[in-house]
Design a protein around this motif. Structure first.
Motif, PDB file in Angstrom:
ATOM      1  N   ARG A 150      -7.663   2.196   0.842  1.00 28.59           N
ATOM      2  CA  ARG A 150      -7.405   2.738   2.180  1.00 28.59           C
ATOM      3  C   ARG A 150      -8.160   1.890   3.190  1.00 28.59           C
ATOM      4  NH1 ARG A 150      -9.955   6.320   5.809  1.00 28.59           N
ATOM      5  NH2 ARG A 150      -8.492   7.581   7.042  1.00 28.59           N
ATOM      6  N   THR A 151      -7.422   1.201   4.055  1.00 26.36           N
ATOM      7  CA  THR A 151      -8.029   0.250   4.984  1.00 26.36           C
ATOM      8  C   THR A 151      -7.707   0.628   6.421  1.00 26.36           C
ATOM      9  OG1 THR A 151      -7.781  -1.519   3.343  1.00 26.36           O
ATOM     10  CG2 THR A 151      -8.207  -2.180   5.616  1.00 26.36           C
ATOM     11  N   GLU A 203      -4.886   0.970  12.933  1.00 22.19           N
ATOM     12  CA  GLU A 203      -3.844   1.348  11.970  1.00 22.19           C
ATOM     13  C   GLU A 203      -4.447   1.543  10.588  1.00 22.19           C
ATOM     14  OE1 GLU A 203       0.264  -0.479   9.990  1.00 22.19           O
ATOM     15  OE2 GLU A 203      -0.892  -1.627  11.453  1.00 22.19           O
ATOM     16  N   ILE A 204      -3.982   2.583   9.884  1.00 20.85           N
ATOM     17  CA  ILE A 204      -4.463   2.877   8.530  1.00 20.85           C
ATOM     18  C   ILE A 204      -3.397   2.459   7.524  1.00 20.85           C
ATOM     19  CG2 ILE A 204      -5.178   4.686   6.919  1.00 20.85           C
ATOM     20  CD1 ILE A 204      -6.235   6.261   9.310  1.00 20.85           C
ATOM     21  N   THR A 205      -3.777   1.607   6.584  1.00 19.01           N
ATOM     22  CA  THR A 205      -2.859   1.194   5.524  1.00 19.01           C
ATOM     23  C   THR A 205      -3.398   1.701   4.185  1.00 19.01           C
ATOM     24  OG1 THR A 205      -3.998  -0.931   5.248  1.00 19.01           O
ATOM     25  CG2 THR A 205      -2.133  -0.875   6.767  1.00 19.01           C
ATOM     26  N   VAL A 206      -2.495   2.234   3.371  1.00 23.91           N
ATOM     27  CA  VAL A 206      -2.856   2.725   2.038  1.00 23.91           C
ATOM     28  C   VAL A 206      -2.001   1.977   1.027  1.00 23.91           C
ATOM     29  CG1 VAL A 206      -2.974   4.728   0.513  1.00 23.91           C
ATOM     30  CG2 VAL A 206      -3.443   4.990   2.951  1.00 23.91           C
ATOM     31  N   ALA A 207      -2.655   1.341   0.065  1.00 24.50           N
ATOM     32  CA  ALA A 207      -1.932   0.532  -0.914  1.00 24.50           C
ATOM     33  C   ALA A 207      -2.348   0.905  -2.323  1.00 24.50           C
ATOM     34  CB  ALA A 207      -2.189  -0.956  -0.679  1.00 24.50           C
ATOM     35  N   SER A 233      -3.595   8.760   4.625  1.00 21.85           N
ATOM     36  CA  SER A 233      -2.999   8.061   5.757  1.00 21.85           C
ATOM     37  C   SER A 233      -3.401   8.644   7.108  1.00 21.85           C
ATOM     38  CB  SER A 233      -1.459   8.095   5.642  1.00 21.85           C
ATOM     39  OG  SER A 233      -1.049   7.516   4.424  1.00 21.85           O
ATOM     40  N   SER A 234      -4.153   9.726   7.091  1.00 17.70           N
ATOM     41  CA  SER A 234      -4.549  10.370   8.344  1.00 17.70           C
ATOM     42  C   SER A 234      -5.999  10.009   8.684  1.00 17.70           C
ATOM     43  CB  SER A 234      -4.406  11.890   8.237  1.00 17.70           C
ATOM     44  OG  SER A 234      -5.354  12.422   7.327  1.00 17.70           O
TER      45      SER A 234
END
Length: 366
Positions: A232-233, A239-243, A364-365
């Motif tokens: 989680r970056t 912006e939040i990115t989850v990979a 993501s929040s």
């Protein structure tokens, strides 16, 4: 001998050792290039990168210089960065021209589309074997190569069926029982769908000013236990990115054990997977948050290991050494992505499984 004689038993060791020795001799002059060579080579494939173009061009130039001094000429360059491709010397570009035109590169069993920067799987399944023996089943179920372990909810099903074959005492060349053969053939047909699966290559980690957390999820069923990790970056723009970073599954042992103990094994598996991920991220440490769903497992992991029996003590101590007790938190089973990996999914279900690919919504929040 002044050359590695391929075909002898020591050939692969000598080739890699020569590569590493060349890098070690460059320490002090090309420190960054030396660390890239020692860390990012897998046999004869180099997979590395940078968060900015200027540094990437320096890495490409210095790595080529260092290895060139040892007689290793790097060829067949491919990148999602057009500026880097344009700066590669003409001699190397001519060798790799077909890669630049096709925009698709095979990297450790995966297919990388360099233009749009996504990964796909190479699914090479021939016609089904007429007589499915245990030996043929093992060979057939190993065709799908998943080095990052992103398809574990599907691959665990083939492992469970193989364990059932052992329980049925079928010899290696005897036909497998019809129920297993029927399920495998149906599952096998759906595996071809993965050739259309497109996964973003970049996880979001490494950008300048970005803040990354690792979230570990663990779960177990009566047949298997699983762990999965998400990165989680929070990017500098907010912006939040989850990979999905990686996962790991194991079938439950043949000897019957309790579900809480399997859940603890899943937590231990998650900790070992986290260590593997951390070791692969250079010179960085990231905050870790771990999420099992059974409260019994959580109580074991948050207390001192000396309070429990030997089985529990050993696994709690091993787990807490990697992920400290304060990092473990409770999560509901219905939003735990490791749940589907421990129970198994069909390829069709996995393709559309939002929880598996994106993680729980709270990641993501803000």
């Amino acid at each position: 001998m002044f050359r590695v004689k391929f075909g002898v038993a020591a050939a692969s060791h000598l080739a890699i050792k020569a590569l590493q020795q060349t890098a070690k001799e460059a320490v002090g002059r090309y420190d960054k290039a030396a660390s890239v060579i020692l860390r990012d080579f897998y046999v004869d494939d180099l997979l590395t990168g940078s968060s900015n173009i200027e540094e990437l061009q320096v890495i490409q130039c210095d790595v080529s210089t260092v290895l060139g001094s040892g007689g290793f000429e790097l060829r067949q360059w491919a990148s999602n960065c057009p500026e880097l491709t344009a700066s590669i010397p003409n001699a190397s570009k001519e060798i790799s021209k077909y890669i630049a035109e096709d925009k698709k590169v095979h990297a450790l069993g995966l297919i990388w589309n360099t233009k749009r920067d996504y990964l796909t799987f190479a699914v090479n399944l021939n016609e089904p074997i007429p007589l499915l023996s245990k030996r043929a089943y093992l060979s057939d179920s190993s065709v799908l190569f998943d080095p990052i372990v992103l398809l574990s909810p599907c691959t665990i099903k083939s492992k469970i069926w193989f364990q059932d074959l052992w329980r049925s005492n079928v010899d290696w060349d005897d036909p497998v029982p019809m129920p297993i053969a029927r399920e495998w053939c149906h599952h096998r047909e759906q595996l071809k769908l993965f050739s259309d699966l497109k996964l973003k290559r970049w996880t979001g980690i490494g950008a300048k000013g970005a803040y990354t957390q690792l979230h570990l999820f663990a779960d177990a069923s009566e047949r298997a236990y699983a762990a999965v990790i998400y990165a989680r970056t929070i990017q500098p723009c907010g912006e939040i990115t989850v990979a999905l970073a990686s996962s790991k599954t194991k079938v439950a042992p043949l000897k019957v054990t309790t579900l809480p103990r399997l859940e603890l094994c899943a937590a231990n598996l998650a900790a070992k997977l986290a260590k593997t991920i951390m070791d692969s991220l250079p010179n960085q440490t990231y905050p870790m948050f771990a999420w099992p769903d059974p409260t019994i497992t959580l109580a074991w992991l948050k207390a001192h290991q000396s309070r429990w029996t030997t089985f529990i003590t050993n696994r709690v101590a091993d787990t807490q050494e990697i992920v400290p007790a304060e990092s473990w938190n409770h999560i509901r089973s219905e939003i735990n992505p490791a749940d589907c990996a421990s129970r198994g999914l069909t390829p069709l279900e996995l393709m559309e499984h939002r929880l598996w690919w994106n993680g729980p919504e709270f990641l993501s929040s803000s």
